[in-house]
Structures are given as C-alpha cells and as structure tokens.
Design a protein around this motif. Structure first.
Motif, short mmCIF file in Angstrom:
data_model
loop_
_atom_site.label_atom_id
_atom_site.label_comp_id
_atom_site.label_asym_id
_atom_site.label_seq_id
_atom_site.Cartn_x
_atom_site.Cartn_y
_atom_site.Cartn_z
N GLY A 81 0.82 -1.21 0.00
CA GLY A 81 0.00 0.00 0.00
C GLY A 81 0.85 1.24 0.00
O GLY A 81 0.59 2.20 -0.74
N ARG A 82 1.90 1.26 0.81
CA ARG A 82 2.80 2.42 0.85
C ARG A 82 3.56 2.56 -0.46
O ARG A 82 3.81 3.66 -0.95
N ARG A 83 3.94 1.42 -1.05
CA ARG A 83 4.68 1.44 -2.31
C ARG A 83 3.81 1.97 -3.45
O ARG A 83 4.29 2.72 -4.31
N LYS A 84 2.55 1.60 -3.45
CA LYS A 84 1.65 2.04 -4.53
C LYS A 84 1.37 3.54 -4.47
O LYS A 84 1.05 4.15 -5.48
N GLU A 85 1.47 4.11 -3.26
CA GLU A 85 1.24 5.55 -3.13
C GLU A 85 2.26 6.36 -3.93
O GLU A 85 1.96 7.47 -4.38
N SER A 86 3.46 5.81 -4.13
CA SER A 86 4.49 6.52 -4.89
C SER A 86 4.69 5.94 -6.29
O SER A 86 5.62 6.31 -7.00
N ALA A 124 -10.21 -3.18 1.96
CA ALA A 124 -9.19 -3.06 3.00
C ALA A 124 -8.46 -4.40 3.13
O ALA A 124 -9.02 -5.45 2.77
N PRO A 125 -7.21 -4.42 3.62
CA PRO A 125 -6.44 -5.67 3.67
C PRO A 125 -7.17 -6.85 4.31
O PRO A 125 -7.22 -7.94 3.74
N THR A 126 -7.75 -6.66 5.49
CA THR A 126 -8.43 -7.77 6.16
C THR A 126 -9.67 -8.20 5.38
O THR A 126 -9.96 -9.40 5.27
N GLU A 127 -10.40 -7.24 4.81
CA GLU A 127 -11.56 -7.59 3.98
C GLU A 127 -11.13 -8.43 2.79
O GLU A 127 -11.79 -9.40 2.41
N ARG A 128 -10.02 -8.06 2.18
CA ARG A 128 -9.53 -8.80 1.02
C ARG A 128 -9.17 -10.23 1.42
O ARG A 128 -9.52 -11.19 0.72
N ALA A 129 -8.46 -10.37 2.53
CA ALA A 129 -8.08 -11.71 2.98
C ALA A 129 -9.31 -12.56 3.26
O ALA A 129 -9.39 -13.72 2.83
N VAL A 130 -10.28 -12.01 3.97
CA VAL A 130 -11.49 -12.75 4.31
C VAL A 130 -12.26 -13.13 3.05
O VAL A 130 -12.71 -14.28 2.90
#
Length: 302
Positions: A81-86, A124-130
């Motif tokens: 997520g941080r990498r995609k911001e840049s 969101a990350p947890t939503e994606r995992a679930v």
C-alpha cells in the motif's frame, strides 16, 4: 565391479507437505497481493516459518499453512500500500502466463482475472483476505478467524461487507467459452488489421483501457473509456507499430490476452476482458519489472 547408483534423498515430511500445497499457497498470496514477485517472497517467508513448526502439534497441515501465508500476505499488503502511493501512473496486477486448466475452473479464473484483482484492490487488507479465503477457497469462518486474528463473528460481518462491496463492482463475465473465444478472435483480427470499424464492432460501448508502465515505459496515464476513443487509440497506436512488433495470443490469468513482442522480448501484455460477446476491458501492462512471470507457465490451484 559395477558401480551402484547413489540413493536418492527423500524429502523430509515438512518439505513434502509444503511442496504438496505450494501452488495453493502461491495462489492465495497472489490473489491477496496482485503481485507474483511479492507472492513468491511471501511463499518463501511461509516456508521459513513452516520448517520451525512441530508437526506433531498440527492437526490440519493445509489449514496451518494457509494461516501462515495469510498472515505474511497481510503484512506485505500494508507494505505494498505504501509502495503504490508513490507508484508512477496507474497500477495494474502482475500478469501470469497460466495453463489451460485455470480457464476450465470458472471460479478460479474469475478470481485471478485482471478485472477482479482490481476490484479486490478496493478492499481493506483484512476484507480482502477474508473475501479470498471464504469466496475463492471456501474456508470456514473459524479457520479464517485464526488466519486474520479476528473472532468468527467478526469474520462473518467482514465477509458479508466484502461480498456486498465486490458484488457492486464485480466485472461482467461470459459463461460460454465459445463466445469468449469468438470475441477474442474477432478482437485479434481487428487489432492486427487496425481496422477502425472492426474494432468498434467488437468493443463494448463502455469499454475501458488501462495502462501500466510503472514510470519505466510509456503508457497511458489515465483510463480511456468508450468504444470510440479506445478504437481510435488502438487503430492509430498499432498502426505506428506495424512491422516493429508481433502479436501472439496467450492465456493470461486464466483469460485470453495478446502479447506484443519487440526484438524477441515481451513489450506489452494486453489482457482482454470479455462479456456478452464484446470486449469490456483492456489491461496493458508494459512495466518490464512485471513481465518476468510471462516467461514460464504459472500453476494456480485452489
């Protein structure tokens, strides 16, 4: 005296179990991350943790491995997520050259399609995992709860919310493989000739073209929508490239795609989304850092 062959070392139990489930683990990680390179890293991290596990204490080895890789993928998701911001320009998932059997599993093929992976990016990350663990891999709520560090009741709520979110954005799909093949063949012919009318005939009115050059290769910086705009861009763009590139069909993420080769190297992977006999989405990946997995077939497994 005849020399006897050396005995072949047999893998230990931990290695054997891990290799049995490796393709599944990679598939889970890839669906959560949309990056084959990061998925491979997470699989390696899972292995390093798995070899330290006392197998005598493990009741369900598959579930235990899925739990490890889910946790590692969630950690990597936050880094991504941080990498995609840049990231320079639009971000697209890393394309995979897949075997025909992926396309034969309709649910798996849909879950790894470019269109669906982009929908999963909005969770969101947890939503994606679930969502991935429940809807794609059919894990029980208790198993998922252990993997994501939530209660089973919380996981049920997250799963419900994620399903509604995805349903509202789920890409249209074609049930008939024959219709998909016919539409792709028509698109390929239109692309090869650069004929504007033929392109207009096969593109859906609301077709969207996305590009990803990663700041390394030139690519469109914003989505192009509408059959007219997309057809003209394809017609003029490929016209300029005539003779400089060759187009070859491939199976990418379980769906048909065109691969543009220039000087014996892959220049662009153009994944094609098809519904109701028309092309609804085009995903052009040009970032060379995302094309390494197109050199070999990737085995995906549920």
């Amino acid at each position: 005296m005849t020399e006897q062959p050396l005995p072949v070392a047999q893998p230990d139990t931990a290695t054997s179990v891990f290799l049995t489930h490796r393709n599944l683990l990679f598939t889970v990680a890839y669906e959560m991350l949309g990056s084959a390179a990061d998925a491979e890293d997470v699989v390696q991290e899972t292995w390093l943790r798995w070899v330290d596990v006392d197998l005598e204490t493990v009741r369900d080895q598959r579930a235990y491995l899925v739990r490890i890789i889910t946790r590692q993928a969630l950690l990597r998701l936050r880094t991504l997520g941080r990498r995609k911001e840049s990231y320079v320009g639009p971000w697209l998932p890393e394309p995979l050259l897949t075997a025909p059997d992926v396309a034969e599993d309709a649910e798996l093929a849909e879950s790894v399609s470019m269109a669906m992976l982009l929908v999963l990016e909005t969770l969101a990350p947890t939503e994606r995992a679930v969502f991935v663990l429940r809807e794609v891999f059919a894990l029980g709520y208790e198993e998922i709860a252990e993997a994501v560090g939530k209660s089973a009741a919380a996981v049920r709520q997250i799963a419900h919310r994620a399903r509604e979110h995805v349903a509202a954005r789920r890409p249209r799909t074609t049930v008939s493989a024959a219709d998909t093949r016919a539409a792709f063949d028509a698109f390929t012919r239109a692309t090869e000739t650069g004929d504007l009318q033929s392109l207009l005939d096969i593109l859906a009115p609301d077709v969207v073209l996305l590009g990803d050059g990663g700041g390394i290769k030139q690519a469109i910086r914003r989505p192009i929508s509408g059959s007219g705009k997309v057809a003209r861009l394809l017609s003029t763009g490929l016209g300029r490239l005539a003779g400089a590139v060759s187009l070859r069909p491939a199976q990418v993420n379980g769906h048909p795609a065109l691969v543009l080769w220039r000087d014996d190297e892959i220049d662009t992977v153009l994944a094609v989304g098809i519904a109701a006999g028309l092309v609804t989405g085009l995903y052009a990946v040009r970032n060379p850092e995302k094309l390494s997995h197109m050199a070999r077939t990737t085995t995906l497994h549920r």
